[in-house]
Design a protein around this motif. Sequence first.
Motif, PDB file in Angstrom:
ATOM      1  N   GLU A 118       5.809  -9.795   4.438  1.00 44.36           N
ATOM      2  CA  GLU A 118       4.626  -9.505   3.631  1.00 44.36           C
ATOM      3  C   GLU A 118       3.601  -8.730   4.452  1.00 44.36           C
ATOM      4  OE1 GLU A 118       1.023 -11.810   1.272  1.00 44.36           O
ATOM      5  OE2 GLU A 118       2.810 -12.935   1.828  1.00 44.36           O
ATOM      6  N   GLY A 119       3.391  -9.161   5.698  1.00 46.50           N
ATOM      7  CA  GLY A 119       2.468  -8.458   6.578  1.00 46.50           C
ATOM      8  C   GLY A 119       2.895  -7.020   6.828  1.00 46.50           C
ATOM      9  N   ALA A 120       4.178  -6.812   7.022  1.00 43.25           N
ATOM     10  CA  ALA A 120       4.695  -5.453   7.237  1.00 43.25           C
ATOM     11  C   ALA A 120       4.465  -4.594   5.995  1.00 43.25           C
ATOM     12  CB  ALA A 120       6.178  -5.510   7.595  1.00 43.25           C
ATOM     13  N   ASP A 121       4.701  -5.159   4.826  1.00 47.56           N
ATOM     14  CA  ASP A 121       4.468  -4.414   3.578  1.00 47.56           C
ATOM     15  C   ASP A 121       2.996  -4.038   3.424  1.00 47.56           C
ATOM     16  OD1 ASP A 121       7.132  -4.515   2.888  1.00 47.56           O
ATOM     17  OD2 ASP A 121       6.899  -6.183   1.462  1.00 47.56           O
ATOM     18  N   ILE A 122       2.104  -4.934   3.802  1.00 45.10           N
ATOM     19  CA  ILE A 122       0.666  -4.648   3.715  1.00 45.10           C
ATOM     20  C   ILE A 122       0.305  -3.526   4.681  1.00 45.10           C
ATOM     21  CG2 ILE A 122      -1.635  -5.590   4.206  1.00 45.10           C
ATOM     22  CD1 ILE A 122      -0.520  -8.316   3.138  1.00 45.10           C
ATOM     23  N   LEU A 123       0.803  -3.617   5.912  1.00 44.67           N
ATOM     24  CA  LEU A 123       0.509  -2.578   6.904  1.00 44.67           C
ATOM     25  C   LEU A 123       1.041  -1.217   6.486  1.00 44.67           C
ATOM     26  CD1 LEU A 123       1.139  -4.470  10.262  1.00 44.67           C
ATOM     27  CD2 LEU A 123      -1.044  -3.661   9.360  1.00 44.67           C
ATOM     28  N   ARG A 124       2.163  -1.192   5.794  1.00 41.94           N
ATOM     29  CA  ARG A 124       2.753   0.072   5.344  1.00 41.94           C
ATOM     30  C   ARG A 124       2.170   0.565   4.019  1.00 41.94           C
ATOM     31  NH1 ARG A 124       7.827  -2.627   7.330  1.00 41.94           N
ATOM     32  NH2 ARG A 124       8.199  -1.660   9.341  1.00 41.94           N
ATOM     33  N   GLY A 125       1.253  -0.226   3.461  1.00 47.82           N
ATOM     34  CA  GLY A 125       0.618   0.176   2.210  1.00 47.82           C
ATOM     35  C   GLY A 125       1.460  -0.060   0.973  1.00 47.82           C
ATOM     36  N   ARG A 126       2.486  -0.839   1.078  1.00 49.84           N
ATOM     37  CA  ARG A 126       3.373  -1.122  -0.052  1.00 49.84           C
ATOM     38  C   ARG A 126       2.824  -2.201  -0.973  1.00 49.84           C
ATOM     39  NH1 ARG A 126       8.748  -1.412   3.597  1.00 49.84           N
ATOM     40  NH2 ARG A 126       8.889   0.814   4.064  1.00 49.84           N
ATOM     41  N   ARG A 127       1.880  -2.994  -0.454  1.00 43.97           N
ATOM     42  CA  ARG A 127       1.243  -4.028  -1.264  1.00 43.97           C
ATOM     43  C   ARG A 127      -0.157  -4.277  -0.717  1.00 43.97           C
ATOM     44  NH1 ARG A 127       4.590  -9.468  -0.412  1.00 43.97           N
ATOM     45  NH2 ARG A 127       3.229 -10.118  -2.076  1.00 43.97           N
ATOM     46  N   PRO A 128      -1.065  -4.681  -1.587  1.00 47.29           N
ATOM     47  CA  PRO A 128      -2.431  -4.928  -1.116  1.00 47.29           C
ATOM     48  C   PRO A 128      -2.523  -6.292  -0.440  1.00 47.29           C
ATOM     49  CG  PRO A 128      -2.280  -5.363  -3.459  1.00 47.29           C
ATOM     50  CD  PRO A 128      -0.931  -4.831  -3.030  1.00 47.29           C
ATOM     51  N   PRO A 129      -3.455  -6.433   0.482  1.00 48.31           N
ATOM     52  CA  PRO A 129      -3.647  -7.750   1.093  1.00 48.31           C
ATOM     53  C   PRO A 129      -4.199  -8.726   0.061  1.00 48.31           C
ATOM     54  CG  PRO A 129      -5.308  -6.203   1.875  1.00 48.31           C
ATOM     55  CD  PRO A 129      -4.348  -5.433   1.025  1.00 48.31           C
ATOM     56  N   SER A 130      -3.886  -9.981   0.229  1.00 53.45           N
ATOM     57  CA  SER A 130      -4.354 -10.987  -0.719  1.00 53.45           C
ATOM     58  C   SER A 130      -5.842 -11.262  -0.542  1.00 53.45           C
ATOM     59  CB  SER A 130      -3.557 -12.283  -0.570  1.00 53.45           C
ATOM     60  OG  SER A 130      -3.702 -12.787   0.739  1.00 53.45           O
ATOM     61  N   ARG A 131      -6.362 -10.970   0.638  1.00 59.34           N
ATOM     62  CA  ARG A 131      -7.798 -11.120   0.892  1.00 59.34           C
ATOM     63  C   ARG A 131      -8.178 -10.186   2.031  1.00 59.34           C
ATOM     64  NH1 ARG A 131      -6.325 -16.805   3.078  1.00 59.34           N
ATOM     65  NH2 ARG A 131      -5.563 -16.177   5.079  1.00 59.34           N
ATOM     66  N   GLU A 132      -9.429  -9.829   2.053  1.00 58.04           N
ATOM     67  CA  GLU A 132      -9.942  -8.964   3.108  1.00 58.04           C
ATOM     68  C   GLU A 132     -11.218  -9.554   3.651  1.00 58.04           C
ATOM     69  OE1 GLU A 132     -10.171  -4.784   2.362  1.00 58.04           O
ATOM     70  OE2 GLU A 132      -8.487  -4.852   0.993  1.00 58.04           O
ATOM     71  N   PHE A 133     -11.432  -9.334   4.916  1.00 57.44           N
ATOM     72  CA  PHE A 133     -12.648  -9.789   5.572  1.00 57.44           C
ATOM     73  C   PHE A 133     -13.366  -8.554   6.066  1.00 57.44           C
ATOM     74  CE2 PHE A 133      -9.457 -13.076   6.110  1.00 57.44           C
ATOM     75  CZ  PHE A 133     -10.110 -14.162   5.576  1.00 57.44           C
ATOM     76  N   ASP A 134     -14.478  -8.253   5.434  1.00 59.85           N
ATOM     77  CA  ASP A 134     -15.227  -7.075   5.829  1.00 59.85           C
ATOM     78  C   ASP A 134     -16.522  -7.499   6.492  1.00 59.85           C
ATOM     79  OD1 ASP A 134     -15.579  -4.375   6.111  1.00 59.85           O
ATOM     80  OD2 ASP A 134     -16.497  -4.100   4.143  1.00 59.85           O
TER      81      ASP A 134
END
Length: 97
Positions: A15-31
């Motif tokens: 899942e982390g690899a897919d997020i890093l490759r832009g294939r799926r959005p992260p479930s949460r973001e910390f900005d």
Amino acid sequence: MNNDTFTELLSSVQEGADILRGRRPPSREFDITFQDVKAIRERLGLSQRQFAALMGVSIDTLQNWEQNRRKPRGAARTLLLIAAKHPETILDILKTA
């Protein structure tokens, strides 16, 4: 490690690899916002010079974050998140340094 734990860990890595490759959005973001950087520094009771030294950045960089000209990234962003959630940890580190 049992099979269930391994399967769960493998799924998380994929899942982390897919997020890093832009294939799926992260479930949460910390900005971190510019208000957050200044608030974190002030809550720790540190001057800009002291906080910049703690973060390992120049005073100019810290001021850019606080004035919203740049956003903290990488390890600095992570350290800011820790400082925001656990300021006592940062203060403890300062005492021992």
